[in-house]
Design an enzyme around this catalytic site. Sequence first.
Site, PDB file in Angstrom:
ATOM      1  N   LYS A  50       0.839  -1.205   0.000  1.00 19.75           N
ATOM      2  CA  LYS A  50       0.000   0.000   0.000  1.00 19.75           C
ATOM      3  C   LYS A  50       0.876   1.258   0.000  1.00 19.75           C
ATOM      4  O   LYS A  50       0.593   2.226  -0.688  1.00 19.75           O
ATOM      5  CB  LYS A  50      -0.935  -0.006   1.225  1.00 19.75           C
ATOM      6  CG  LYS A  50      -2.119  -0.954   1.030  1.00 19.75           C
ATOM      7  CD  LYS A  50      -2.850  -1.294   2.307  1.00 19.75           C
ATOM      8  CE  LYS A  50      -3.885  -2.389   2.029  1.00 19.75           C
ATOM      9  NZ  LYS A  50      -4.461  -2.993   3.231  1.00 19.75           N
ATOM     10  N   GLN A  94      -4.745  -1.880   9.425  1.00 18.13           N
ATOM     11  CA  GLN A  94      -4.644  -3.201   8.792  1.00 18.13           C
ATOM     12  C   GLN A  94      -5.231  -4.287   9.688  1.00 18.13           C
ATOM     13  O   GLN A  94      -4.865  -4.396  10.865  1.00 18.13           O
ATOM     14  CB  GLN A  94      -3.170  -3.501   8.458  1.00 18.13           C
ATOM     15  CG  GLN A  94      -2.957  -4.764   7.642  1.00 18.13           C
ATOM     16  CD  GLN A  94      -3.521  -4.685   6.226  1.00 18.13           C
ATOM     17  OE1 GLN A  94      -3.567  -3.629   5.615  1.00 18.13           O
ATOM     18  NE2 GLN A  94      -3.963  -5.819   5.703  1.00 18.13           N
ATOM     19  N   ASP A 117     -11.586   2.433   3.927  1.00 17.79           N
ATOM     20  CA  ASP A 117     -11.982   1.025   3.798  1.00 17.79           C
ATOM     21  C   ASP A 117     -13.506   0.889   3.698  1.00 17.79           C
ATOM     22  O   ASP A 117     -14.010  -0.159   3.309  1.00 17.79           O
ATOM     23  CB  ASP A 117     -11.558   0.239   5.049  1.00 17.79           C
ATOM     24  CG  ASP A 117     -10.186  -0.378   4.940  1.00 17.79           C
ATOM     25  OD1 ASP A 117      -9.820  -0.835   3.846  1.00 17.79           O
ATOM     26  OD2 ASP A 117      -9.482  -0.426   5.968  1.00 17.79           O
TER      27      ASP A 117
END
Length: 288
Positions: A50, A94, A117
Amino acid sequence: MAAIILDGKALAARVKREVAKQAAACKRAPGLAVVIVGDDAASRIYVNAKKKDCAACGITSYEFALDANAGEAALLALIAELNARPDVHGILVQLPLPAGYSEQAVIQAISPEKDVDAFHFENVGKITTGDFVFAPCTPAGVMEILDHYDIDPAGKHCVVVGRSNIVGKPQALLLLHRHATVTICHSRTPDLTAMTRQADILVAAVGKPGLITADMVKPGAVVIDVAINRNEDGKICGDVDFDSVAEVASHITPVPGGVGPMTRAVLLRNTLRAAQRSVENDGKADIL
Ligand code: GUN
Protein backbone atom coordinates in the site's frame (compact mmCIF):
# COMPACT_ATOMS: atom_id res chain seq x y z
CA MET A 1 -13.86 -23.10 -25.00
CA ALA A 2 -11.33 -20.91 -23.30
CA ALA A 3 -12.57 -18.05 -21.15
CA ILE A 4 -11.60 -14.42 -21.63
CA ILE A 5 -9.16 -13.45 -18.88
CA LEU A 6 -10.29 -10.35 -16.99
CA ASP A 7 -7.03 -8.44 -16.59
CA GLY A 8 -7.28 -6.63 -13.25
CA LYS A 9 -3.62 -5.71 -13.33
CA ALA A 10 -3.92 -3.69 -16.53
CA LEU A 11 -7.14 -2.05 -15.37
CA ALA A 12 -5.57 -1.16 -12.01
CA ALA A 13 -2.66 0.51 -13.84
CA ARG A 14 -5.19 2.72 -15.67
CA VAL A 15 -6.99 3.61 -12.43
CA LYS A 16 -3.66 4.44 -10.78
CA ARG A 17 -2.64 6.71 -13.68
CA GLU A 18 -5.93 8.59 -13.30
CA VAL A 19 -5.49 8.84 -9.51
CA ALA A 20 -1.95 10.20 -10.00
CA LYS A 21 -3.25 12.82 -12.45
CA GLN A 22 -6.00 13.95 -10.11
CA ALA A 23 -3.78 13.82 -7.02
CA ALA A 24 -1.34 16.19 -8.75
CA ALA A 25 -4.23 18.54 -9.51
CA CYS A 26 -5.69 18.40 -6.00
CA LYS A 27 -5.22 21.59 -3.95
CA ARG A 28 -4.10 19.42 -1.03
CA ALA A 29 -1.65 16.51 -1.39
CA PRO A 30 -3.69 13.41 -0.44
CA GLY A 31 -2.40 11.60 2.65
CA LEU A 32 -3.07 8.05 3.84
CA ALA A 33 -2.23 6.85 7.36
CA VAL A 34 -1.57 3.12 7.44
CA VAL A 35 -1.62 1.58 10.90
CA ILE A 36 -0.18 -1.87 11.56
CA VAL A 37 -0.30 -3.54 14.96
CA GLY A 38 1.95 -6.50 15.70
CA ASP A 39 4.13 -8.48 13.32
CA ASP A 40 1.77 -10.55 11.17
CA ALA A 41 3.83 -11.40 8.08
CA ALA A 42 0.93 -11.14 5.59
CA SER A 43 -0.16 -7.79 7.04
CA ARG A 44 3.40 -6.47 6.67
CA ILE A 45 3.42 -7.47 2.98
CA TYR A 46 0.05 -5.76 2.40
CA VAL A 47 1.10 -2.59 4.23
CA ASN A 48 4.36 -2.35 2.28
CA ALA A 49 2.43 -2.78 -0.98
CA LYS A 50 0.00 0.00 0.00
CA LYS A 51 2.86 2.38 0.81
CA LYS A 52 4.50 1.61 -2.54
CA ASP A 53 1.20 2.21 -4.38
CA CYS A 54 0.79 5.57 -2.62
CA ALA A 55 4.29 6.67 -3.61
CA ALA A 56 3.58 5.77 -7.25
CA CYS A 57 0.43 7.95 -7.30
CA GLY A 58 1.54 11.09 -5.49
CA ILE A 59 -0.24 10.15 -2.26
CA THR A 60 1.75 10.68 0.93
CA SER A 61 1.64 7.62 3.17
CA TYR A 62 2.32 7.73 6.89
CA GLU A 63 3.05 4.41 8.56
CA PHE A 64 2.33 3.83 12.23
CA ALA A 65 3.63 0.50 13.52
CA LEU A 66 2.49 -0.42 17.00
CA ASP A 67 3.75 -3.27 19.09
CA ALA A 68 1.25 -6.12 19.46
CA ASN A 69 1.00 -5.35 23.17
CA ALA A 70 0.64 -1.57 22.78
CA GLY A 71 -2.99 -2.00 23.81
CA GLU A 72 -6.32 -0.82 22.48
CA ALA A 73 -6.20 2.49 24.40
CA ALA A 74 -2.95 3.46 22.65
CA LEU A 75 -4.40 2.51 19.28
CA LEU A 76 -7.57 4.53 19.93
CA ALA A 77 -5.45 7.51 21.00
CA LEU A 78 -3.49 7.27 17.74
CA ILE A 79 -6.71 7.14 15.73
CA ALA A 80 -8.04 10.24 17.54
CA GLU A 81 -4.81 12.04 16.64
CA LEU A 82 -5.07 10.97 12.99
CA ASN A 83 -8.75 11.97 12.84
CA ALA A 84 -7.66 15.52 13.76
CA ARG A 85 -4.69 15.78 11.39
CA PRO A 86 -5.41 17.94 8.33
CA ASP A 87 -2.69 16.23 6.25
CA VAL A 88 -4.26 12.77 6.76
CA HIS A 89 -7.32 12.20 4.56
CA GLY A 90 -7.55 8.42 4.81
CA ILE A 91 -6.94 6.10 7.77
CA LEU A 92 -6.47 2.39 7.29
CA VAL A 93 -5.94 0.06 10.22
CA GLN A 94 -4.64 -3.20 8.79
CA LEU A 95 -6.75 -6.18 9.86
CA PRO A 96 -6.69 -8.63 11.51
CA LEU A 97 -5.63 -7.04 14.79
CA PRO A 98 -3.80 -9.17 17.38
CA ALA A 99 -5.78 -10.87 20.16
CA GLY A 100 -6.99 -8.47 22.83
CA TYR A 101 -8.14 -5.71 20.45
CA SER A 102 -11.76 -5.14 19.53
CA GLU A 103 -11.69 -4.67 15.76
CA GLN A 104 -15.18 -3.19 15.84
CA ALA A 105 -14.26 -0.61 18.51
CA VAL A 106 -11.17 0.38 16.52
CA ILE A 107 -13.01 0.66 13.18
CA GLN A 108 -15.81 2.72 14.71
CA ALA A 109 -13.25 5.16 16.16
CA ILE A 110 -12.12 6.18 12.65
CA SER A 111 -13.81 9.31 11.38
CA PRO A 112 -16.30 8.20 8.68
CA GLU A 113 -14.89 10.88 6.34
CA LYS A 114 -11.44 9.25 6.62
CA ASP A 115 -12.68 5.64 6.55
CA VAL A 116 -11.28 4.72 3.13
CA ASP A 117 -11.98 1.03 3.80
CA ALA A 118 -15.69 1.90 4.22
CA PHE A 119 -15.96 -0.32 7.30
CA HIS A 120 -17.49 2.29 9.68
CA PHE A 121 -21.19 1.72 10.47
CA GLU A 122 -22.05 5.06 8.88
CA ASN A 123 -20.43 4.02 5.61
CA VAL A 124 -21.87 0.49 5.82
CA GLY A 125 -25.32 2.06 6.21
CA LYS A 126 -24.75 4.21 3.15
CA ILE A 127 -23.66 1.18 1.15
CA THR A 128 -26.90 -0.52 2.17
CA THR A 129 -29.05 2.34 0.90
CA GLY A 130 -26.84 3.13 -2.11
CA ASP A 131 -25.91 6.66 -0.94
CA PHE A 132 -22.24 5.87 -0.41
CA VAL A 133 -19.16 7.98 -1.01
CA PHE A 134 -16.64 5.21 -0.34
CA ALA A 135 -17.34 1.65 -1.37
CA PRO A 136 -15.18 -1.06 0.19
CA CYS A 137 -12.13 -1.59 -1.97
CA THR A 138 -12.51 -5.21 -3.05
CA PRO A 139 -16.22 -5.22 -3.98
CA ALA A 140 -15.80 -1.85 -5.72
CA GLY A 141 -12.84 -3.27 -7.63
CA VAL A 142 -14.96 -6.21 -8.77
CA MET A 143 -17.69 -3.86 -10.02
CA GLU A 144 -15.10 -1.89 -11.95
CA ILE A 145 -13.77 -5.02 -13.63
CA LEU A 146 -17.33 -5.97 -14.68
CA ASP A 147 -17.98 -2.45 -16.01
CA HIS A 148 -14.70 -2.31 -17.90
CA TYR A 149 -15.51 -5.55 -19.73
CA ASP A 150 -19.14 -4.47 -20.39
CA ILE A 151 -20.56 -7.18 -18.17
CA ASP A 152 -23.83 -5.71 -16.93
CA PRO A 153 -25.18 -7.38 -13.76
CA ALA A 154 -28.73 -6.06 -14.38
CA GLY A 155 -31.18 -8.95 -14.55
CA LYS A 156 -28.43 -11.52 -14.01
CA HIS A 157 -28.32 -14.07 -11.23
CA CYS A 158 -25.19 -13.29 -9.21
CA VAL A 159 -24.09 -15.85 -6.66
CA VAL A 160 -21.63 -14.61 -4.02
CA VAL A 161 -19.87 -17.35 -2.07
CA GLY A 162 -18.74 -15.91 1.27
CA ARG A 163 -20.55 -13.59 3.69
CA SER A 164 -17.77 -11.50 5.23
CA ASN A 165 -18.36 -7.87 6.16
CA ILE A 166 -15.36 -6.89 4.02
CA VAL A 167 -16.31 -8.65 0.79
CA GLY A 168 -19.34 -10.96 0.61
CA LYS A 169 -22.05 -8.75 2.12
CA PRO A 170 -21.04 -5.45 0.48
CA GLN A 171 -20.42 -7.26 -2.82
CA ALA A 172 -23.98 -8.57 -2.76
CA LEU A 173 -25.30 -5.05 -2.08
CA LEU A 174 -23.28 -3.43 -4.87
CA LEU A 175 -24.59 -6.05 -7.31
CA LEU A 176 -28.13 -5.54 -6.02
CA HIS A 177 -27.82 -1.77 -6.60
CA ARG A 178 -26.99 -2.66 -10.19
CA HIS A 179 -30.23 -4.63 -10.49
CA ALA A 180 -28.86 -8.15 -10.22
CA THR A 181 -30.73 -10.97 -8.50
CA VAL A 182 -28.31 -11.92 -5.74
CA THR A 183 -27.80 -15.10 -3.74
CA ILE A 184 -25.27 -15.25 -0.90
CA CYS A 185 -23.88 -18.70 -0.06
CA HIS A 186 -21.75 -19.65 2.91
CA SER A 187 -20.38 -22.53 4.95
CA ARG A 188 -23.90 -23.67 6.01
CA THR A 189 -25.32 -23.68 2.47
CA PRO A 190 -26.35 -27.34 2.10
CA ASP A 191 -25.80 -27.84 -1.65
CA LEU A 192 -23.29 -25.24 -2.83
CA THR A 193 -23.03 -26.71 -6.33
CA ALA A 194 -26.79 -26.45 -6.87
CA MET A 195 -26.51 -22.73 -6.12
CA THR A 196 -23.30 -21.90 -7.98
CA ARG A 197 -24.53 -23.69 -11.11
CA GLN A 198 -27.33 -21.12 -11.29
CA ALA A 199 -24.91 -18.21 -11.41
CA ASP A 200 -24.56 -16.01 -14.46
CA ILE A 201 -21.92 -14.17 -12.43
CA LEU A 202 -20.17 -16.17 -9.71
CA VAL A 203 -18.07 -14.37 -7.08
CA ALA A 204 -15.89 -16.58 -4.88
CA ALA A 205 -14.75 -14.91 -1.65
CA VAL A 206 -14.08 -17.66 0.86
CA GLY A 207 -10.33 -18.26 1.14
CA LYS A 208 -10.26 -21.96 0.33
CA PRO A 209 -8.05 -23.14 -2.56
CA GLY A 210 -9.84 -25.35 -5.07
CA LEU A 211 -13.31 -24.64 -3.65
CA ILE A 212 -14.88 -23.87 -7.03
CA THR A 213 -14.43 -26.64 -9.57
CA ALA A 214 -15.60 -26.79 -13.19
CA ASP A 215 -18.67 -28.90 -12.38
CA MET A 216 -19.92 -26.07 -10.11
CA VAL A 217 -19.96 -23.51 -12.92
CA LYS A 218 -22.69 -22.96 -15.49
CA PRO A 219 -21.24 -22.98 -19.03
CA GLY A 220 -20.71 -19.37 -20.14
CA ALA A 221 -20.75 -17.90 -16.62
CA VAL A 222 -18.52 -15.01 -15.53
CA VAL A 223 -16.28 -16.16 -12.67
CA ILE A 224 -14.70 -13.64 -10.30
CA ASP A 225 -12.14 -14.99 -7.84
CA VAL A 226 -11.62 -12.63 -4.91
CA ALA A 227 -9.52 -14.89 -2.70
CA ILE A 228 -5.77 -14.73 -2.21
CA ASN A 229 -4.58 -18.05 -0.78
CA ARG A 230 -1.41 -20.08 -0.83
CA ASN A 231 -1.64 -23.64 -2.05
CA GLU A 232 0.38 -26.49 -0.58
CA ASP A 233 3.34 -25.58 -2.85
CA GLY A 234 3.31 -22.05 -1.40
CA LYS A 235 2.01 -20.60 -4.67
CA ILE A 236 -0.57 -17.77 -4.62
CA CYS A 237 -3.97 -19.00 -5.76
CA GLY A 238 -7.63 -18.13 -5.38
CA ASP A 239 -10.73 -20.18 -4.53
CA VAL A 240 -11.30 -21.19 -8.13
CA ASP A 241 -9.65 -24.13 -9.86
CA PHE A 242 -8.53 -21.80 -12.64
CA ASP A 243 -7.46 -24.22 -15.39
CA SER A 244 -10.60 -26.37 -15.37
CA VAL A 245 -13.05 -23.51 -14.76
CA ALA A 246 -11.52 -21.48 -17.61
CA GLU A 247 -12.71 -24.25 -19.95
CA VAL A 248 -16.34 -23.71 -18.86
CA ALA A 249 -16.63 -19.99 -18.03
CA SER A 250 -16.99 -17.17 -20.56
CA HIS A 251 -14.82 -14.81 -18.46
CA ILE A 252 -12.55 -15.40 -15.47
CA THR A 253 -10.25 -13.38 -13.22
CA PRO A 254 -6.78 -14.83 -12.61
CA VAL A 255 -5.09 -14.96 -9.19
CA PRO A 256 -2.74 -13.15 -9.02
CA GLY A 257 -3.49 -10.34 -11.47
CA GLY A 258 -7.28 -10.16 -11.14
CA VAL A 259 -9.19 -8.61 -8.28
CA GLY A 260 -6.17 -8.02 -6.00
CA PRO A 261 -4.61 -5.16 -7.99
CA MET A 262 -8.04 -3.51 -8.29
CA THR A 263 -8.52 -3.64 -4.51
CA ARG A 264 -5.30 -1.70 -4.13
CA ALA A 265 -6.23 0.78 -6.86
CA VAL A 266 -9.64 1.52 -5.29
CA LEU A 267 -7.97 2.26 -1.94
CA LEU A 268 -5.90 4.92 -3.69
CA ARG A 269 -8.98 6.34 -5.36
CA ASN A 270 -10.89 6.42 -2.07
CA THR A 271 -7.99 8.30 -0.48
CA LEU A 272 -7.94 10.79 -3.35
CA ARG A 273 -11.71 11.26 -2.96
CA ALA A 274 -11.32 11.86 0.77
CA ALA A 275 -8.72 14.56 0.05
CA GLN A 276 -10.87 16.15 -2.66
CA ARG A 277 -13.85 16.18 -0.28
CA SER A 278 -11.77 17.81 2.45
CA VAL A 279 -10.95 20.61 0.00
CA GLU A 280 -14.63 20.93 -0.98
CA ASN A 281 -15.63 21.06 2.70
CA ASP A 282 -13.14 23.82 3.57
CA GLY A 283 -14.84 26.39 5.75
CA LYS A 284 -18.11 24.44 5.97
CA ALA A 285 -17.57 23.56 9.64
CA ASP A 286 -17.43 27.31 10.37
CA ILE A 287 -20.84 27.81 8.81
CA LEU A 288 -22.53 25.12 10.88
N1 GUN B 1 -6.92 -6.98 5.82
C1 GUN B 1 -7.25 -7.72 4.73
N2 GUN B 1 -7.95 -6.98 3.86
C2 GUN B 1 -8.08 -5.75 4.41
C3 GUN B 1 -8.69 -4.54 3.97
O1 GUN B 1 -9.29 -4.46 2.89
N3 GUN B 1 -8.59 -3.49 4.82
C4 GUN B 1 -7.95 -3.57 6.01
N4 GUN B 1 -7.94 -2.48 6.78
N5 GUN B 1 -7.37 -4.68 6.44
C5 GUN B 1 -7.43 -5.76 5.64
